[in-house]
Scaffold this motif. Structure first.
Motif, PDB file in Angstrom:
ATOM      1  N   ASP A  19       0.116 -10.421 -11.830  1.00  0.00           N
ATOM      2  CA  ASP A  19      -1.274 -10.626 -11.407  1.00  0.00           C
ATOM      3  C   ASP A  19      -1.650 -12.103 -11.263  1.00  0.00           C
ATOM      4  O   ASP A  19      -2.830 -12.448 -11.289  1.00  0.00           O
ATOM      5  CB  ASP A  19      -2.230  -9.956 -12.384  1.00  0.00           C
ATOM      6  CG  ASP A  19      -2.101 -10.503 -13.806  1.00  0.00           C
ATOM      7  OD1 ASP A  19      -1.147 -11.261 -14.078  1.00  0.00           O
ATOM      8  OD2 ASP A  19      -2.956 -10.168 -14.649  1.00  0.00           O
ATOM      9  N   ILE A  20      -0.649 -12.975 -11.107  1.00  0.00           N
ATOM     10  CA  ILE A  20      -0.922 -14.394 -10.906  1.00  0.00           C
ATOM     11  C   ILE A  20      -0.786 -14.721  -9.419  1.00  0.00           C
ATOM     12  O   ILE A  20       0.234 -14.408  -8.792  1.00  0.00           O
ATOM     13  CB  ILE A  20       0.066 -15.270 -11.709  1.00  0.00           C
ATOM     14  CG1 ILE A  20      -0.056 -14.969 -13.204  1.00  0.00           C
ATOM     15  CG2 ILE A  20      -0.178 -16.750 -11.435  1.00  0.00           C
ATOM     16  CD1 ILE A  20      -1.375 -15.357 -13.812  1.00  0.00           C
ATOM     17  N   ALA A  21      -1.809 -15.339  -8.852  1.00  0.00           N
ATOM     18  CA  ALA A  21      -1.757 -15.718  -7.437  1.00  0.00           C
ATOM     19  C   ALA A  21      -0.800 -16.895  -7.254  1.00  0.00           C
ATOM     20  O   ALA A  21      -0.468 -17.604  -8.204  1.00  0.00           O
ATOM     21  CB  ALA A  21      -3.154 -16.093  -6.951  1.00  0.00           C
ATOM     22  N   GLY A  22      -0.355 -17.089  -6.028  1.00  0.00           N
ATOM     23  CA  GLY A  22       0.529 -18.203  -5.735  1.00  0.00           C
ATOM     24  C   GLY A  22       1.995 -17.906  -5.962  1.00  0.00           C
ATOM     25  O   GLY A  22       2.835 -18.803  -5.895  1.00  0.00           O
ATOM     26  N   MET A  78       1.646  -0.317   0.715  1.00  0.00           N
ATOM     27  CA  MET A  78       2.516   0.411  -0.204  1.00  0.00           C
ATOM     28  C   MET A  78       1.788   1.607  -0.798  1.00  0.00           C
ATOM     29  O   MET A  78       2.382   2.678  -0.980  1.00  0.00           O
ATOM     30  CB  MET A  78       2.996  -0.517  -1.325  1.00  0.00           C
ATOM     31  CG  MET A  78       4.098  -1.461  -0.932  1.00  0.00           C
ATOM     32  SD  MET A  78       4.639  -2.501  -2.327  1.00  0.00           S
ATOM     33  CE  MET A  78       5.158  -1.257  -3.523  1.00  0.00           C
ATOM     34  N   TYR A  79       0.511   1.421  -1.091  1.00  0.00           N
ATOM     35  CA  TYR A  79      -0.272   2.518  -1.658  1.00  0.00           C
ATOM     36  C   TYR A  79      -0.391   3.662  -0.648  1.00  0.00           C
ATOM     37  O   TYR A  79      -0.213   4.829  -1.000  1.00  0.00           O
ATOM     38  CB  TYR A  79      -1.649   2.025  -2.065  1.00  0.00           C
ATOM     39  CG  TYR A  79      -2.518   3.085  -2.698  1.00  0.00           C
ATOM     40  CD1 TYR A  79      -2.360   3.436  -4.035  1.00  0.00           C
ATOM     41  CD2 TYR A  79      -3.482   3.766  -1.951  1.00  0.00           C
ATOM     42  CE1 TYR A  79      -3.144   4.419  -4.623  1.00  0.00           C
ATOM     43  CE2 TYR A  79      -4.272   4.762  -2.531  1.00  0.00           C
ATOM     44  CZ  TYR A  79      -4.086   5.092  -3.860  1.00  0.00           C
ATOM     45  OH  TYR A  79      -4.858   6.068  -4.423  1.00  0.00           O
ATOM     46  N   ARG A  80      -0.675   3.313   0.598  1.00  0.00           N
ATOM     47  CA  ARG A  80      -0.775   4.342   1.638  1.00  0.00           C
ATOM     48  C   ARG A  80       0.562   5.060   1.828  1.00  0.00           C
ATOM     49  O   ARG A  80       0.622   6.283   1.997  1.00  0.00           O
ATOM     50  CB  ARG A  80      -1.230   3.717   2.954  1.00  0.00           C
ATOM     51  CG  ARG A  80      -2.687   3.249   2.948  1.00  0.00           C
ATOM     52  CD  ARG A  80      -3.177   2.933   4.352  1.00  0.00           C
ATOM     53  NE  ARG A  80      -2.418   1.838   4.934  1.00  0.00           N
ATOM     54  CZ  ARG A  80      -2.760   0.555   4.821  1.00  0.00           C
ATOM     55  NH1 ARG A  80      -3.835   0.228   4.110  1.00  0.00           N
ATOM     56  NH2 ARG A  80      -2.048  -0.397   5.406  1.00  0.00           N
ATOM     57  N   PRO A 122      -7.712 -14.627  -5.097  1.00  0.00           N
ATOM     58  CA  PRO A 122      -7.753 -13.355  -5.832  1.00  0.00           C
ATOM     59  C   PRO A 122      -6.425 -12.611  -5.722  1.00  0.00           C
ATOM     60  O   PRO A 122      -5.736 -12.684  -4.701  1.00  0.00           O
ATOM     61  CB  PRO A 122      -8.875 -12.587  -5.122  1.00  0.00           C
ATOM     62  CG  PRO A 122      -8.889 -13.142  -3.733  1.00  0.00           C
ATOM     63  CD  PRO A 122      -8.551 -14.599  -3.880  1.00  0.00           C
ATOM     64  N   HIS A 123      -6.078 -11.929  -6.807  1.00  0.00           N
ATOM     65  CA  HIS A 123      -4.885 -11.092  -6.760  1.00  0.00           C
ATOM     66  C   HIS A 123      -5.156  -9.885  -5.871  1.00  0.00           C
ATOM     67  O   HIS A 123      -6.196  -9.235  -5.992  1.00  0.00           O
ATOM     68  CB  HIS A 123      -4.515 -10.619  -8.167  1.00  0.00           C
ATOM     69  CG  HIS A 123      -3.454  -9.565  -8.167  1.00  0.00           C
ATOM     70  ND1 HIS A 123      -2.134  -9.841  -7.904  1.00  0.00           N
ATOM     71  CD2 HIS A 123      -3.520  -8.233  -8.401  1.00  0.00           C
ATOM     72  CE1 HIS A 123      -1.424  -8.741  -7.973  1.00  0.00           C
ATOM     73  NE2 HIS A 123      -2.248  -7.744  -8.281  1.00  0.00           N
ATOM     74  N   LYS A 124      -4.236  -9.581  -4.992  1.00  0.00           N
ATOM     75  CA  LYS A 124      -4.413  -8.455  -4.074  1.00  0.00           C
ATOM     76  C   LYS A 124      -3.238  -7.500  -4.190  1.00  0.00           C
ATOM     77  O   LYS A 124      -2.097  -7.915  -4.302  1.00  0.00           O
ATOM     78  CB  LYS A 124      -4.529  -8.951  -2.630  1.00  0.00           C
ATOM     79  CG  LYS A 124      -5.783  -9.778  -2.352  1.00  0.00           C
ATOM     80  CD  LYS A 124      -5.840 -10.196  -0.891  1.00  0.00           C
ATOM     81  CE  LYS A 124      -7.096 -11.010  -0.604  1.00  0.00           C
ATOM     82  NZ  LYS A 124      -7.152 -11.441   0.818  1.00  0.00           N
ATOM     83  N   GLY A 131      -2.770  -3.345 -10.561  1.00  0.00           N
ATOM     84  CA  GLY A 131      -2.036  -2.087 -10.530  1.00  0.00           C
ATOM     85  C   GLY A 131      -0.613  -2.187 -10.036  1.00  0.00           C
ATOM     86  O   GLY A 131      -0.009  -1.171  -9.673  1.00  0.00           O
ATOM     87  N   ASP A 132      -0.037  -3.392 -10.036  1.00  0.00           N
ATOM     88  CA  ASP A 132       1.306  -3.564  -9.477  1.00  0.00           C
ATOM     89  C   ASP A 132       2.357  -2.717 -10.179  1.00  0.00           C
ATOM     90  O   ASP A 132       3.220  -2.111  -9.523  1.00  0.00           O
ATOM     91  CB  ASP A 132       1.713  -5.040  -9.525  1.00  0.00           C
ATOM     92  CG  ASP A 132       0.959  -5.877  -8.512  1.00  0.00           C
ATOM     93  OD1 ASP A 132      -0.271  -5.964  -8.641  1.00  0.00           O
ATOM     94  OD2 ASP A 132       1.586  -6.443  -7.601  1.00  0.00           O
TER      95      ASP A 132
END
Length: 319
Positions: free
Chosen positions: A129-132, A310-312, A303-305, A174-175
């Motif tokens: 959940d870390i951006a970058g 993948m969910y779809r 923001p973490h996205k 939710g990764d």
């Protein structure tokens, strides 16, 4: 710069030891002195600091957890706590610091940098959940742990013709649930970024029953609901016997995968290079298999996205 320090902070993650090893050996290769700071920021304030040699990090690349130990510290969030830490760094002649941890650890490193003490951050958290960075240290290993559990639980779910709720870590991201659910063939994946409609979940279960399916696997991120509470909803709506497995801290432990060991080594080596180049307040990551770095401000502003494609896909494949 002649002397640097390294610490691990926040929740532990598999691969932290590989990162510590990379920092220490890369620094020594370039004739730098290295100090290990034990128990995170709490240990920094307390002066729990020891010089590390090549042998200090021998035979740790394959070990889970962190040999430097870790802790959370409310005191370090205060100016007084940060000044205590800087005093200890100066006392040991440490001129730069590598911090391995998640969002809270990065914020501590940013504060030290703002006080004129250069820090570099490495993303150590299983939550991804870390951006970058595309991947955080420990995520891949945690993912394999969850998939192994799903495979074993499916055997029991099939044998007893039951619905199973598998609760995994991920309060805000939710990764783990998404990747493990897709890889484990879960019928339903529930994550905080998207949430759920109970009627849709029930509809999937009943649709499976109509075509003769006798068991269901639902992977649930803890940030949405507890597994126990969610199971009660499912039983109420379907009258099906439902069981819950809360994987908990087992997800944080274990031998790091080859991917996490390589990722940690690459990030750790780059952190030392940045300090040697006079850089400060940078967070190191990997994007498209290339090592990158961003300022802490940039990381906090991104923001973490979740990967919604993948969910779809998971929904399409679990019809």
């Amino acid at each position: 710069m002649k002397t640097i320090g390294v610490l691990t902070s926040g929740g532990d993650s598999p691969g932290m030891n590989a990162a510590v090893r990379a920092v220490v050996r890369k620094a020594i290769y370039h004739n730098l002195n290295v100090y290990g700071i034990y128990q995170g920021y709490a240990g920094l304030m307390a002066g729990n600091i020891k010089k590390l040699e090549l042998g200090s990090v021998g035979d740790i690349i394959h070990r889970g957890g962190t040999v430097l130990y870790t802790a959370r510290s409310e005191e370090f969030k205060t100016l007084e706590g940060q000044q205590k830490g800087i005093e200890q760094l100066k006392k040991h002649g440490i001129e730069g610091l590598v911090v391995i941890g998640g969002d809270g650890s990065y914020r501590g490193a940013q504060k030290l940098t703002e006080h004129g003490f250069p820090c570099i951050g490495l993303p150590g958290t299983i939550d991804n959940d870390i951006a970058g960075t595309d991947y955080t240290i420990g995520f891949n290993t945690a993912l394999h742990t969850v998939i192994d559990a799903i495979d074993k639980i499916r055997d029991t779910a099939t044998s007893h013709e039951r619905t199973f709720i598998i609760e995994v870590m991920g309060r805000h991201a939710g990764d783990i649930a998404l990747w493990a659910g897709l890889a484990g063939g879960a019928e339903t994946i529930i994550i905080p970024e998207i949430g759920f409609k109970l009627e849709d979940v029930v509809g999937r279960i009943k649709s499976g029953q109509k075509r003769g399916k006798k068991h269901t696997i639902i992977v649930l991120a803890e940030g949405v609901s507890s597994g126990v509470d969610f199971a009660k909803l499912i039983e109420r709506e379907t009258q099906l016997e439902t069981r819950v497995s809360v994987l908990g801290h087992i997800q944080r432990g274990g031998t790091p995968t080859a991917f996490d060991r390589v990722l940690s080594s690459r990030l750790g080596g780059r952190a030392v290079e940045l300090l040697m180049d006079g850089k400060a307040g940078r967070a190191v990551g990997m994007e498209k298999n290339q090592i990158v770095d961003y300022s802490f401000d940039e990381v906090f502003s991104m923001p973490h996205k979740i990967d919604e494609s993948m969910y779809r896909l998971s929904q399409e494949l679990s019809i």
